[in-house]
Design an enzyme around this catalytic site. Structure first.
Site, mmCIF file in Angstrom:
data_model
loop_
_atom_site.group_PDB
_atom_site.id
_atom_site.type_symbol
_atom_site.label_atom_id
_atom_site.label_comp_id
_atom_site.label_asym_id
_atom_site.label_seq_id
_atom_site.Cartn_x
_atom_site.Cartn_y
_atom_site.Cartn_z
ATOM 1 N N GLU A 281 10.743 1.412 10.114
ATOM 2 C CA GLU A 281 11.486 2.636 10.448
ATOM 3 C C GLU A 281 10.436 4.475 10.704
ATOM 4 O OE1 GLU A 281 14.742 2.687 10.345
ATOM 5 O OE2 GLU A 281 14.311 0.533 10.277
ATOM 6 N N CYS B 9 13.953 11.729 6.546
ATOM 7 C CA CYS B 9 13.231 11.317 8.235
ATOM 8 C C CYS B 9 15.407 11.329 8.542
ATOM 9 C CB CYS B 9 13.370 9.622 8.467
ATOM 10 S SG CYS B 9 14.307 8.927 7.536
ATOM 11 N N GLU C 290 9.488 16.417 15.722
ATOM 12 C CA GLU C 290 10.050 15.821 13.934
ATOM 13 C C GLU C 290 9.228 16.911 13.017
ATOM 14 O OE1 GLU C 290 9.114 12.669 11.650
ATOM 15 O OE2 GLU C 290 11.365 12.860 11.261
ATOM 16 N N LYS D 30 0.874 -1.733 -0.265
ATOM 17 C CA LYS D 30 0.120 -0.077 0.386
ATOM 18 C C LYS D 30 0.991 0.650 0.040
ATOM 19 C CE LYS D 30 -1.878 3.272 2.800
ATOM 20 N NZ LYS D 30 -2.017 4.265 1.265
ATOM 21 N N VAL E 295 1.389 6.576 13.631
ATOM 22 C CA VAL E 295 0.773 5.031 12.677
ATOM 23 C C VAL E 295 2.630 3.574 13.102
ATOM 24 C CG1 VAL E 295 0.531 4.610 10.140
ATOM 25 C CG2 VAL E 295 0.440 6.097 10.987
ATOM 26 N N GLY E 296 2.888 4.550 13.133
ATOM 27 C CA GLY E 296 4.247 3.007 13.239
ATOM 28 C C GLY E 296 3.917 2.046 14.559
ATOM 29 N N GLY F 252 7.258 5.629 8.541
ATOM 30 C CA GLY F 252 6.393 6.696 7.812
ATOM 31 C C GLY F 252 5.649 7.380 9.433
ATOM 32 N N SER F 253 5.230 8.208 9.453
ATOM 33 C CA SER F 253 4.847 8.641 11.287
ATOM 34 C C SER F 253 5.113 7.518 12.829
ATOM 35 C CB SER F 253 3.715 9.428 11.342
ATOM 36 O OG SER F 253 2.448 8.410 11.773
ATOM 37 N N ASN F 254 5.926 8.042 13.274
ATOM 38 C CA ASN F 254 6.117 7.188 15.060
ATOM 39 C C ASN F 254 4.219 6.819 15.768
ATOM 40 O OD1 ASN F 254 8.074 8.338 15.043
ATOM 41 N ND2 ASN F 254 8.663 7.875 16.838
ATOM 42 N N GLN G 108 0.944 18.916 4.425
ATOM 43 C CA GLN G 108 2.125 18.763 5.344
ATOM 44 C C GLN G 108 2.648 20.630 5.357
ATOM 45 O OE1 GLN G 108 3.589 15.566 6.479
ATOM 46 N NE2 GLN G 108 5.155 16.924 6.108
#
Ligand SMILES: NC(=O)C1=CN([C@@H]2O[C@H](COP(=O)(O)OP(=O)(O)OC[C@H]3O[C@@H](n4cnc5c(N)ncnc54)[C@H](O)[C@@H]3O)[C@@H](O)[C@H]2O)C=CC1
Ligand SMILES: O=C(O)CCC(=O)C(=O)O
Length: 486
Positions: free
Chosen positions: A254, A288, A388, A179, A236-237, A232-234, A335
């Site tokens: 990551e 990142c 970030e 995806k 969602v991770g 991606g983002s923390n 963004q």
């Protein structure tokens, strides 16, 4: 240059290009000219995902049954096709997510090199012979694929990141459901077409586009997906990690960074300024590994700032498709708004704005441009020094000693990349030893990783695993220890 298209890009499931069962699409737009639609992608359903997973599961046995070199041959073909389509893919990526054409061409070349690297991996060793305590036995390790792997990718490296996850997944015998981020899904559809045209058997690679919650969340929760790799983002991770852990699936994450660059009193200022500008502002700071905090020893602080401001003022901003643009727009309206909000928070929290800080006005196309922005920060606890931003923003900090510089650099929830500029070997070695980061860079910019080396972070930057190079093997395979006695 090819013309802009508003074509409908379909899902790729079981070797066929198919519409979503929702009959709905999402627009992928050009952030340098938001009125321009780059393409329509499928707003997929759980049903679409289930079909893709079923196809990947059915294809797995035959695919893993091929030799590594047979799988490698297909990856070499994909690389050759991508070489022919380099301009088209790079141009599409620039239109879709905004980075300059020079950057997307470089990234597409990098994607091709990654494919070739993993194609070769099909001929390399998969195990070791380990001496048994029983001298009549043979003990060795071998590796097997996980099965169906789910790949969830972001928009900031629309070519390289999907390829550095898909290529190793495939070479080690897994089948894939990917995806891609909606902001860069047209670019990935063009890459998926290269796999299809290279003769990849049906079901081995499947692409399902759409919402993060439905398709991405569906991948994380799907009982037939045995491994999930995510960038991606923390937030969602972490949600993916929870889902995967609940059902015993393997996962690899990551995520973010707040990458520091230390400029020691003896640094080559020109070199350091050049690296800080590239690290902080290329890709509009949306890496990142981007340089986000610059920690400078007080003995050279004034000279460093003067040069940094002078060189930053030379940056040309504009649509990435134009050869004279050095920095493109933010990748999306979301963004853009989030970076402007972070800048405002910096001002409200007392950071001293010394350059930029405003939208860069584009009267022609109303693109999502922001000026390269530099803050001086005295308090390392404010958001601009800790969170970030993923935009063209630097937090500059002055320190009186190298001990303090390393303490400040380590004072972060993240630990992805860190650089030092110094000619002093003792300082370099201390930095290498004490810096809490997965990527340590000496006299080099914080961003830019090499495909043959392990990539990943410490602390909250990753799930403590590594991607790329040989390290990919650790995630995409399981080790079997075999004990044979005649
Ligand atoms: N480490 C990196 O390279 C990246 C970091 N980011 C960070 O994340 C911030 C937000 O960017 P986003 O694009 O919104 O990142 P995101 O983490 O929401 O998106 C990354 C991927 O995850 C998918 N996704 C979204 N929600 C999901 C869910 N609940 N379950 C499974 N998959 C899901 C997205 O559709 C996309 O394919 C950025 O400002 C930046 O700070 C974003 C992109 C890349
Ligand atoms: O610095 C690089 O080349 C890689 C950066 C990256 O992986 C990312 O931003 O997600």
């Amino acid at each position: 240059m090819s013309t802009v298209t508003t074509a409908n890009y379909l899902n790729y499931i079981n070797g066929e290009w198919v519409e979503s069962t929702s009959n709905e699409t999402i627009e992928s737009i050009n952030p340098a000219a938001p009125e321009e639609i780059v393409g329509h992608i499928q707003l997929s359903t759980k049903e679409d995902l289930d079909k893709a997973v079923e196809a990947a599961k059915n294809a797995q046995k035959t695919w893993r049954g091929l030799s590594g070199s047979e799988r490698g041959e297909i990856l070499y073909k994909v690389a050759a096709i991508m070489e022919e389509r380099l301009e088209e893919i790079a141009e599409c990526a620039t239109r879709e997510m905004g980075k300059t054409l020079a950057e997307t061409k470089g990234e597409t070349k990098r994607g091709i090199a990654i494919l070739k690297y993993y194609a070769g991996e099909g001929m390399r060793k998969v195990g070791d012979v380990i001496p048994s305590t029983d001298n009549e036995a043979l003990m060795f390790t071998t590796r097997v694929p996980l099965g169906v792997v789910g790949v969830i990718t972001p928009w900031n490296f629309p070519v390289a990141i999907p390829i550095w996850k898909v290529a190793p997944a495939l070479i080690y015998g897994n089948t894939v459901v990917i995806k891609p981020a909606s902001e860069s899904a047209v670019t990935f559809a063009k890459i998926a077409k290269c796999f299809a045209d290279a003769g990849l058997p049906k079901g081995v690679l499947n692409m399902v586009t759409g919402s993060g919650t439905i398709v991405g969340g569906g991948i994380a929760a799907h009982p037939e997906i045995k491994g999930i790799t995510f960038t991606g983002s923390n937030a969602v991770g972490k949600s993916i990690a929870h889902e995967a852990m609940k059902r015993g699936a393997k996962y690899q994450l990551e995520m973010g960074g707040k990458n520091p660059v230390i400029v020691a009193g003896d640094a080559d200022i020109e070199l350091a300024v050049d690296a800080v500008i590239k690290g902080a502002f290329l890709s509009t700071g949306q890496k990142c590994t981007a340089t986000s905090r610059v920690i400078v020893e007080e003995t050279i602080y004034d000279r460093f700032i003067k040069k940094l401001i002078a060189e930053t003022k030379k940056i040309t901003i504009g649509a990435g498709i134009h050869a004279d643009s050095w920095m493109g727009p933010c990748a999306s309206e979301t963004q853009y708004k989030s970076v402007l909000q972070a800048i405002q928070t910096g001002i409200n929290e007392g950071a001293k704005l010394i350059l930029g800080g405003k939208p860069y006005e584009d009267k022609v196309n109303n693109g999502y441009f922001i000026e390269p922005t530099i803050f001086e920060v005295a308090d390392q606890n404010i958001a601009i020094a800790r969170e970030e931003i993923f935009g063209p923003v630097i937090a500059l900090m002055k320190v009186s000693s190298m001990e303090r510089a390393i303490d400040l650099a380590n004072d972060s929830a993240y630990g992805l990349s860190a650089s030092i500029f110094t000619g002093n070997i003792t300082r370099m070695l201390k930095f290498v030893q004490e810096m809490e980061a997965g990527l340590i860079r000496v006299n080099a910019e914080s961003a830019g990783v090499e495909l043959q080396a392990p990539f990943g972070g410490m602390k909250e930057s990753s799930s403590h695993s590594r991607e790329q190079g040989e390290a990919a093997k650790e995630f995409f395979t399981s080790i079997k220890t075999v004990f044979v006695k005649g």
